[in-house]
Design an enzyme around this catalytic site. Structure first.
Site, PDB file in Angstrom:
ATOM      1  N   GLN A 178      13.096  62.936 -12.157  1.00  0.00           N
ATOM      2  CA  GLN A 178      12.024  63.683 -11.508  1.00  0.00           C
ATOM      3  C   GLN A 178      11.374  62.834 -10.421  1.00  0.00           C
ATOM      4  O   GLN A 178      10.421  62.107 -10.669  1.00  0.00           O
ATOM      5  CB  GLN A 178      10.982  64.141 -12.527  1.00  0.00           C
ATOM      6  CG  GLN A 178      10.008  65.095 -11.917  1.00  0.00           C
ATOM      7  CD  GLN A 178       9.198  65.846 -12.946  1.00  0.00           C
ATOM      8  OE1 GLN A 178       9.389  65.720 -14.141  1.00  0.00           O
ATOM      9  NE2 GLN A 178       8.285  66.655 -12.466  1.00  0.00           N
ATOM     10  N   PHE A 179      11.894  62.950  -9.209  1.00  0.00           N
ATOM     11  CA  PHE A 179      11.386  62.159  -8.094  1.00  0.00           C
ATOM     12  C   PHE A 179       9.934  62.495  -7.770  1.00  0.00           C
ATOM     13  O   PHE A 179       9.210  61.682  -7.197  1.00  0.00           O
ATOM     14  CB  PHE A 179      12.269  62.322  -6.851  1.00  0.00           C
ATOM     15  CG  PHE A 179      12.083  63.616  -6.116  1.00  0.00           C
ATOM     16  CD1 PHE A 179      11.201  63.687  -5.044  1.00  0.00           C
ATOM     17  CD2 PHE A 179      12.780  64.754  -6.489  1.00  0.00           C
ATOM     18  CE1 PHE A 179      11.024  64.880  -4.355  1.00  0.00           C
ATOM     19  CE2 PHE A 179      12.605  65.941  -5.813  1.00  0.00           C
ATOM     20  CZ  PHE A 179      11.730  66.011  -4.745  1.00  0.00           C
ATOM     21  N   THR A 180       9.460  63.673  -8.159  1.00  0.00           N
ATOM     22  CA  THR A 180       8.097  64.086  -7.825  1.00  0.00           C
ATOM     23  C   THR A 180       7.037  63.238  -8.531  1.00  0.00           C
ATOM     24  O   THR A 180       5.855  63.314  -8.171  1.00  0.00           O
ATOM     25  CB  THR A 180       7.866  65.576  -8.137  1.00  0.00           C
ATOM     26  OG1 THR A 180       8.111  65.804  -9.523  1.00  0.00           O
ATOM     27  CG2 THR A 180       8.777  66.452  -7.292  1.00  0.00           C
TER      28      THR A 180
END
Length: 148
Positions: free
Chosen positions: A78-80
């Site tokens: 989850q890059f966010t």
């Protein structure tokens, strides 16, 4: 690296309405990797997660680790987690690692958890995923390897 840990009773991840990973009791890990991360960050987080005592013992105290309850792991990239919201209303993801760095590091992280003796299910890096879980407690913890 940032990891959000959610203690769960069960969880699954689907892509295009097909379940690609699921666990029973254990941890759902949302894993964010940034450009500055190294193998040292992976090692630190694997040690912390492996020994984190957030399952209840017979007295109702958070005193048991994942291995103590034969728990499993569902790991979701989850890059966010590296969103920067300081300016304006649209988050910036400039600190998030690019796929050529993030994918091998994410795979190494999952493999190191397996090497520590855990069953690890995962989604697909970069895919549009739907994650379903029953958060137990709820218990949700954030660990950032840069804040040791």
């Amino acid at each position: 690296m940032r990891v959000v840990i959610q203690r769960s009773k069960k969880a699954s991840v689907s892509i295009n309405n097909e379940v690609v990973g699921e666990i029973s009791k254990g941890f759902v890990l949302l894993v964010g990797i940034e450009e500055a991360d190294t193998k040292e960050d992976v090692d630190y987080l694997v040690r912390k997660i492996s020994k984190l005592r957030i399952f209840e013992d017979e007295e109702g105290k958070m005193n048991l680790a994942l291995a103590d309850v034969q728990g499993e792991i569902l790991s979701i990239s989850q890059f966010t987690l590296h969103a920067n919201t300081k300016k304006g209303n649209r988050p910036s993801f400039i600190d998030a690692a690019r796929p050529d760095k993030a994918v091998p590091m994410y795979e190494t992280f999952n493999q190191e958890l397996r090497n520590a003796g855990f069953t690890v299910a995962s989604g697909q890096f970069g895919a549009d995923m739907q994650v379903a879980l029953v958060n137990d407690g709820p218990v949700t913890i954030l660990i950032d390897s840069k804040q040791k």
